[in-house]
Design a protein around this motif. Structure first.
Motif, short mmCIF file in Angstrom:
data_model
loop_
_atom_site.label_atom_id
_atom_site.label_comp_id
_atom_site.label_asym_id
_atom_site.label_seq_id
_atom_site.Cartn_x
_atom_site.Cartn_y
_atom_site.Cartn_z
N PHE A 19 7.60 -3.91 8.64
CA PHE A 19 8.08 -4.42 7.36
C PHE A 19 7.62 -5.86 7.14
CE2 PHE A 19 11.21 -6.87 4.97
CZ PHE A 19 11.17 -6.21 3.75
N LEU A 20 7.76 -6.69 8.17
CA LEU A 20 7.35 -8.10 8.04
C LEU A 20 5.85 -8.23 7.81
CD1 LEU A 20 9.58 -9.75 10.79
CD2 LEU A 20 9.92 -9.78 8.32
N ALA A 21 5.07 -7.43 8.53
CA ALA A 21 3.61 -7.48 8.34
C ALA A 21 3.25 -7.02 6.93
CB ALA A 21 2.92 -6.61 9.38
N ALA A 22 3.89 -5.95 6.47
CA ALA A 22 3.63 -5.44 5.11
C ALA A 22 4.06 -6.46 4.06
CB ALA A 22 4.35 -4.12 4.89
N PHE A 23 5.17 -7.14 4.30
CA PHE A 23 5.63 -8.16 3.36
C PHE A 23 4.63 -9.31 3.26
CE2 PHE A 23 7.77 -12.05 2.19
CZ PHE A 23 8.43 -11.66 1.04
N GLY A 24 4.05 -9.69 4.39
CA GLY A 24 3.03 -10.75 4.38
C GLY A 24 1.83 -10.36 3.56
N ILE A 25 1.37 -9.13 3.72
CA ILE A 25 0.23 -8.64 2.93
C ILE A 25 0.60 -8.56 1.46
CG2 ILE A 25 -1.25 -6.63 2.52
CD1 ILE A 25 -1.03 -6.12 5.60
N TRP A 26 1.77 -8.01 1.17
CA TRP A 26 2.25 -7.88 -0.20
C TRP A 26 2.33 -9.24 -0.89
CZ3 TRP A 26 3.00 -4.51 -3.94
CH2 TRP A 26 3.85 -4.81 -4.98
#
Length: 83
Positions: free
Chosen positions: A10-17
């Protein structure tokens, strides 16, 4: 502290988002033709609106990068723990 696999992703996806959203926003801010970001559409005369929103975008890039790195480190730590 150990992050769980779902939280890390989730944190990695949030960074990309965050990067995708704010890069699009910054590009649209630069292309502004409505007169809010630049006086008379002249890019040499940015308005306060431009500076405030540019600061928001830069802050979001920095925070998104930090959150994404934390997520990536969690993902890598989980992979090492499984091996």
């Amino acid at each position: 502290m150990k992050l769980t696999r779902p939280v890390s992703w989730f944190l990695a996806a949030f960074g990309i988002w965050s990067w995708v959203i704010w890069a699009t926003f910054a590009k649209n801010l630069w292309k502004d033709s409505g007169g809010q970001a630049f006086v008379n559409g002249d890019h040499s005369q940015p308005t306060a609106f431009f500076w405030v929103h540019l600061l928001l975008a830069i802050t979001s890039f920095i925070l998104g990068t930090a959150v994404g790195i934390i997520g990536l480190r969690g993902i890598l730590a989980n992979r090492r723990a499984v091996e």
